[in-house]
Write a protein that holds these residues in place. Structure first.
Motif, PDB file in Angstrom:
ATOM      1  N   VAL A 130     -44.476  28.255 -10.563  1.00 49.59           N
ATOM      2  CA  VAL A 130     -45.912  27.810 -11.171  1.00 49.59           C
ATOM      3  C   VAL A 130     -46.783  26.914 -10.273  1.00 49.59           C
ATOM      4  CG1 VAL A 130     -44.945  28.163 -13.667  1.00 49.59           C
ATOM      5  CG2 VAL A 130     -44.763  25.879 -12.516  1.00 49.59           C
ATOM      6  N   ARG A 131     -47.922  26.881 -10.356  1.00 47.82           N
ATOM      7  CA  ARG A 131     -48.654  26.080  -9.357  1.00 47.82           C
ATOM      8  C   ARG A 131     -50.185  26.175  -9.965  1.00 47.82           C
ATOM      9  NH1 ARG A 131     -47.607  28.808  -3.926  1.00 47.82           N
ATOM     10  NH2 ARG A 131     -45.800  29.561  -5.138  1.00 47.82           N
ATOM     11  N   GLY A 185     -50.486  24.864  -3.228  1.00 53.78           N
ATOM     12  CA  GLY A 185     -50.488  24.192  -4.321  1.00 53.78           C
ATOM     13  C   GLY A 185     -49.541  22.967  -4.863  1.00 53.78           C
ATOM     14  N   ARG A 186     -49.467  22.970  -6.221  1.00 51.54           N
ATOM     15  CA  ARG A 186     -48.403  22.141  -6.519  1.00 51.54           C
ATOM     16  C   ARG A 186     -48.000  22.293  -8.041  1.00 51.54           C
ATOM     17  NH1 ARG A 186     -49.500  16.878  -9.520  1.00 51.54           N
ATOM     18  NH2 ARG A 186     -51.592  16.970  -9.859  1.00 51.54           N
ATOM     19  N   GLU A 206     -45.349  19.532  -9.480  1.00 52.11           N
ATOM     20  CA  GLU A 206     -45.287  18.051  -9.414  1.00 52.11           C
ATOM     21  C   GLU A 206     -45.795  17.514  -8.202  1.00 52.11           C
ATOM     22  OE1 GLU A 206     -41.620  16.675 -11.082  1.00 52.11           O
ATOM     23  OE2 GLU A 206     -41.680  17.922 -13.161  1.00 52.11           O
ATOM     24  N   THR A 207     -45.138  18.135  -7.195  1.00 50.03           N
ATOM     25  CA  THR A 207     -45.387  17.844  -5.935  1.00 50.03           C
ATOM     26  C   THR A 207     -45.767  19.088  -5.219  1.00 50.03           C
ATOM     27  OG1 THR A 207     -43.097  17.961  -5.074  1.00 50.03           O
ATOM     28  CG2 THR A 207     -43.840  16.089  -5.965  1.00 50.03           C
ATOM     29  N   THR A 208     -46.252  19.186  -3.953  1.00 53.51           N
ATOM     30  CA  THR A 208     -46.449  20.077  -3.051  1.00 53.51           C
ATOM     31  C   THR A 208     -45.357  20.861  -2.491  1.00 53.51           C
ATOM     32  OG1 THR A 208     -47.097  18.713  -0.977  1.00 53.51           O
ATOM     33  CG2 THR A 208     -48.937  19.413  -2.385  1.00 53.51           C
ATOM     34  N   ASP A 209     -44.109  19.921  -2.446  1.00 53.99           N
ATOM     35  CA  ASP A 209     -42.920  20.762  -2.253  1.00 53.99           C
ATOM     36  C   ASP A 209     -42.284  21.515  -3.215  1.00 53.99           C
ATOM     37  OD1 ASP A 209     -42.975  18.984   0.288  1.00 53.99           O
ATOM     38  OD2 ASP A 209     -41.670  17.430  -0.715  1.00 53.99           O
ATOM     39  N   ASP A 210     -42.967  21.721  -4.218  1.00 50.86           N
ATOM     40  CA  ASP A 210     -42.567  22.839  -5.026  1.00 50.86           C
ATOM     41  C   ASP A 210     -43.162  24.002  -4.611  1.00 50.86           C
ATOM     42  OD1 ASP A 210     -41.562  21.108  -6.883  1.00 50.86           O
ATOM     43  OD2 ASP A 210     -43.388  20.351  -7.723  1.00 50.86           O
ATOM     44  N   CYS A 211     -44.256  24.284  -3.861  1.00 48.44           N
ATOM     45  CA  CYS A 211     -44.784  25.376  -3.600  1.00 48.44           C
ATOM     46  C   CYS A 211     -44.911  25.393  -1.958  1.00 48.44           C
ATOM     47  CB  CYS A 211     -46.123  25.553  -4.211  1.00 48.44           C
ATOM     48  SG  CYS A 211     -46.229  25.135  -6.042  1.00 48.44           S
ATOM     49  N   LYS A 212     -43.926  25.687  -1.276  1.00 48.86           N
ATOM     50  CA  LYS A 212     -44.022  25.459   0.250  1.00 48.86           C
ATOM     51  C   LYS A 212     -44.302  27.114   0.875  1.00 48.86           C
ATOM     52  CE  LYS A 212     -40.837  21.773   1.413  1.00 48.86           C
ATOM     53  NZ  LYS A 212     -39.693  21.232   2.066  1.00 48.86           N
ATOM     54  N   ALA A 213     -43.883  27.981   0.250  1.00 46.19           N
ATOM     55  CA  ALA A 213     -43.906  29.194   1.029  1.00 46.19           C
ATOM     56  C   ALA A 213     -44.993  29.851   0.860  1.00 46.19           C
ATOM     57  CB  ALA A 213     -42.624  30.160   0.575  1.00 46.19           C
ATOM     58  N   VAL A 214     -45.229  31.080   1.894  1.00 41.49           N
ATOM     59  CA  VAL A 214     -46.054  32.145   1.487  1.00 41.49           C
ATOM     60  C   VAL A 214     -45.627  33.308   0.946  1.00 41.49           C
ATOM     61  CG1 VAL A 214     -47.651  33.754   2.770  1.00 41.49           C
ATOM     62  CG2 VAL A 214     -47.399  31.416   3.800  1.00 41.49           C
ATOM     63  N   ASN A 215     -46.386  33.629  -0.280  1.00 44.99           N
ATOM     64  CA  ASN A 215     -46.130  34.942  -0.999  1.00 44.99           C
ATOM     65  C   ASN A 215     -47.172  35.986  -1.050  1.00 44.99           C
ATOM     66  OD1 ASN A 215     -45.332  32.211  -2.857  1.00 44.99           O
ATOM     67  ND2 ASN A 215     -43.706  33.842  -2.518  1.00 44.99           N
ATOM     68  N   SER A 216     -46.598  37.045  -1.027  1.00 47.54           N
ATOM     69  CA  SER A 216     -47.847  38.243  -1.074  1.00 47.54           C
ATOM     70  C   SER A 216     -47.374  39.297  -2.022  1.00 47.54           C
ATOM     71  CB  SER A 216     -47.756  38.809   0.295  1.00 47.54           C
ATOM     72  OG  SER A 216     -46.669  39.601   0.879  1.00 47.54           O
TER      73      SER A 216
END
Length: 565
Positions: free
Chosen positions: A321-322, A339-340, A342-352
């Protein structure tokens, strides 16, 4: 500088600006759907650039991902400005192109044309203060020689802003709306612009939808589309939007294409592909169990524009979620980054996600936000406002409604339970009174099932707005007042009520409130008929036939979507 696109400015404190740009997401449970399976692909390579939100995302001529600037958050609601630009060519690693140059910004718009990166707009966070650049400029970086640094070109006709939404096509950049911060003044923008990237000249286009920020948009050869976002009330508080509008490049006309199963969203993404619109993630608030809750989503919604419905991706796969992320269509793939939660570390990767592999079986009709209540069983929910208990009648009304529903063979979930949300018949709508508008300080609710008796005490008579058409009421206007005391123009709310049996503002069931009023009137008639000792009437305890009725009423106050989350 005077904003030429907005009638007035709203004086506000720096604390309000910070809360406005940082929706509150307290540490809480993580998403139960943080998994990756078929459908979404995960491109999680190393070394990774610093995780970020409110950044730019574009593709160069080699179909490489260009990530620019934004904010890093190592703690909830923290801000670290980033001034770097990265290039990612799947499946290779990231390359850092440049840093510095004085362009520490986020919530900007970026695109690539003829292998040059173009950036405009944005917000800066310096010395614990938010601001826009003093003037709007178009910043250009040659991707073939990034060490040469940035060039800047003034766009003198365009007021500065951040949280603008748009895209690029055919060597032209299009964007709508945004947020202007000038000292303690905050403005929501409603203007729509085209910038020729070759000539560096701007042109103002017809402004269709109202002022907004935190929204999403995309453009192709045929149309420019924008979705939802936030807007200000005259009081300075903000509320969420759920509309969808498209601008036709040929006719130069706007059209409202809002699906009937609409969604309130902010900080989400919107992308055009093959004539369809794809909306991902974002932030919203809903009512569940009589409480206002904040939601962070990871759903992928699709509409064919002509269908008037949102459809939800439903093949069992998901990503974290982000919100405050970025997503773009590269070829046949929808690419998602940053995105984030709680923190941006929740959403580090690239998804396609390969859009050309999807078919109708991968989507189901989306439930939308239009129900009386929201089923929280499958999402991430964070409670941000609780019921305010004031005392009068709940137990008696609750029991009476259940008995009456049982007699009618209906399902009753209680005053704030789930109810059938089918629209009302015209005869039922006509039973809801039409009155003449008076300022709130002069008006008292009549026969409301749920009352906030403190609402008038501190009211200074400021203007009110119909939350459907967003126009202010004028003294003497005709209004329809629902049993919950929310008021609307009759022509606005009647259309809504033909499709929904709930109030568009607080989402309480009209049928339930009407039944509650009927029960209360009956109790009042019994009470006024006598037989009760002083102080033991409707507001006290009554014993009749050995049955004790302790009558209480719960008042649920939902501040629309105006809470500074």
């Amino acid at each position: 500088m005077t904003d030429p696109t907005h009638p007035s400015s709203y004086s506000t404190s720096s604390d309000f600006v910070t809360s406005l740009l940082s929706p509150f997401v307290p540490p809480s449970e993580q998403s139960e759907s943080r998994r990756l399976s078929s459908g979404w692909d995960l491109l999680d390579l190393s070394p990774l650039p610093p995780s970020r939100r409110s950044h730019g995302l574009a593709f160069d001529d080699d179909q490489s991902l260009i990530i620019s600037f934004g904010f890093h958050s190592s703690q909830p609601n923290s801000f670290q400005s980033l001034n770097d630009v990265w290039k990612f060519t799947p499946p290779e690693t990231y390359d850092k192109l440049t840093s510095g140059g004085g362009l520490e910004t986020g919530s900007h718009l970026s695109c690539v044309f003829e292998n040059k990166l173009y950036i405009t707009g944005g917000l800066k966070f310096q010395n614990q203060q938010w601001s826009n650049p003093s003037e709007t400029s178009l910043h250009v970086l040659n991707l073939d020689d990034p060490t040469a640094g940035w060039e800047s070109f003034d766009l003198p006709s365009i007021p500065s802003r951040g949280e603008l939404a748009g895209g690029c096509v055919g060597g032209k950049m299009y964007f709508h709306g945004g947020l202007m911060i000038k000292g303690s003044n905050v403005l929501g923008m409603s203007d729509f612009w085209e910038v020729d990237l070759e000539t560096k000249q701007e042109s103002r286009l017809p402004s269709g939808p109202g002022a907004r920020f935190s929204h999403a948009a995309d453009v192709d050869d045929e149309r420019f589309c924008l979705s939802a976002g936030r807007a200000f009330k005259p009081s300075g508080s903000w509320y969420m939007l759920s509309d969808l509008h498209c601008y036709d490049h040929n006719s130069k006309q706007w059209s409202d294409v809002t699906p009937s199963n609409y969604y309130e969203r902010v900080y989400h993404s919107l992308n055009l592909y093959d004539g369809d619109l794809y909306q991902f993630g974002g932030y919203r608030s809903l009512v569940s169990g009589g409480k206002v809750v904040a939601m962070v989503d990871n759903d992928l919604l699709k509409t064919e524009l002509t269908s008037s419905q949102w459809y939800q991706f439903n093949n069992g796969s998901s990503v974290p979620v982000r919100f405050q992320h970025a997503a773009k269509v590269m070829g046949e793939d929808l690419v998602l980054y940053g995105g984030r939660f709680e923190t941006t570390d929740d959403c580090k990767a690239v998804n396609s996600l390969a859009l050309n592999t999807l078919n109708s079986d991968d989507f189901i009709l989306a439930p939308g936000d239009a129900g009386d209540e929201y089923d929280m069983s499958g999402g991430v929910h964070l409670v941000v406002a609780a019921m305010i208990i004031t005392g009068l009648m709940l137990l008696a009304v609750f029991g009476a409604i259940r008995r009456r529903a049982a007699e009618r063979g209906e399902e009753a979930g209680g005053m704030f339970g789930r109810s059938n949300n089918a629209g009302l018949e015209q005869a039922q709508i006509d039973e809801i009174p039409i009155t003449t508008y008076q300022k709130k300080s002069l008006r008292r609710p009549s026969g409301a099932a749920v009352l906030d008796e403190s609402a008038d005490e501190n009211d200074e008579g400021e203007g009110e707005t119909c939350s459907i058409c967003l126009c202010d009421f004028c003294q003497g206007d005709q209004i329809r007042e629902l049993p919950c005391s929310h008021i609307f123009h009759p022509e606005c709310v009647d259309t809504w009520l033909k499709r929904n049996s709930s109030c568009p503002a607080c989402r309480q069931s009209i049928r339930t409130m009407q039944r509650a009023n009927e029960v209360r009137e009956r109790l009042q008639r019994v009470d006024s008929a006598g037989g009760e000792s002083p102080g033991r009437g409707l507001l006290g305890n009554s014993r009749e036939g050995g049955v004790s009725l302790e009558m209480t009423e719960i008042s649920v106050r939902r501040e629309g979507n105006e809470e500074n989350i």
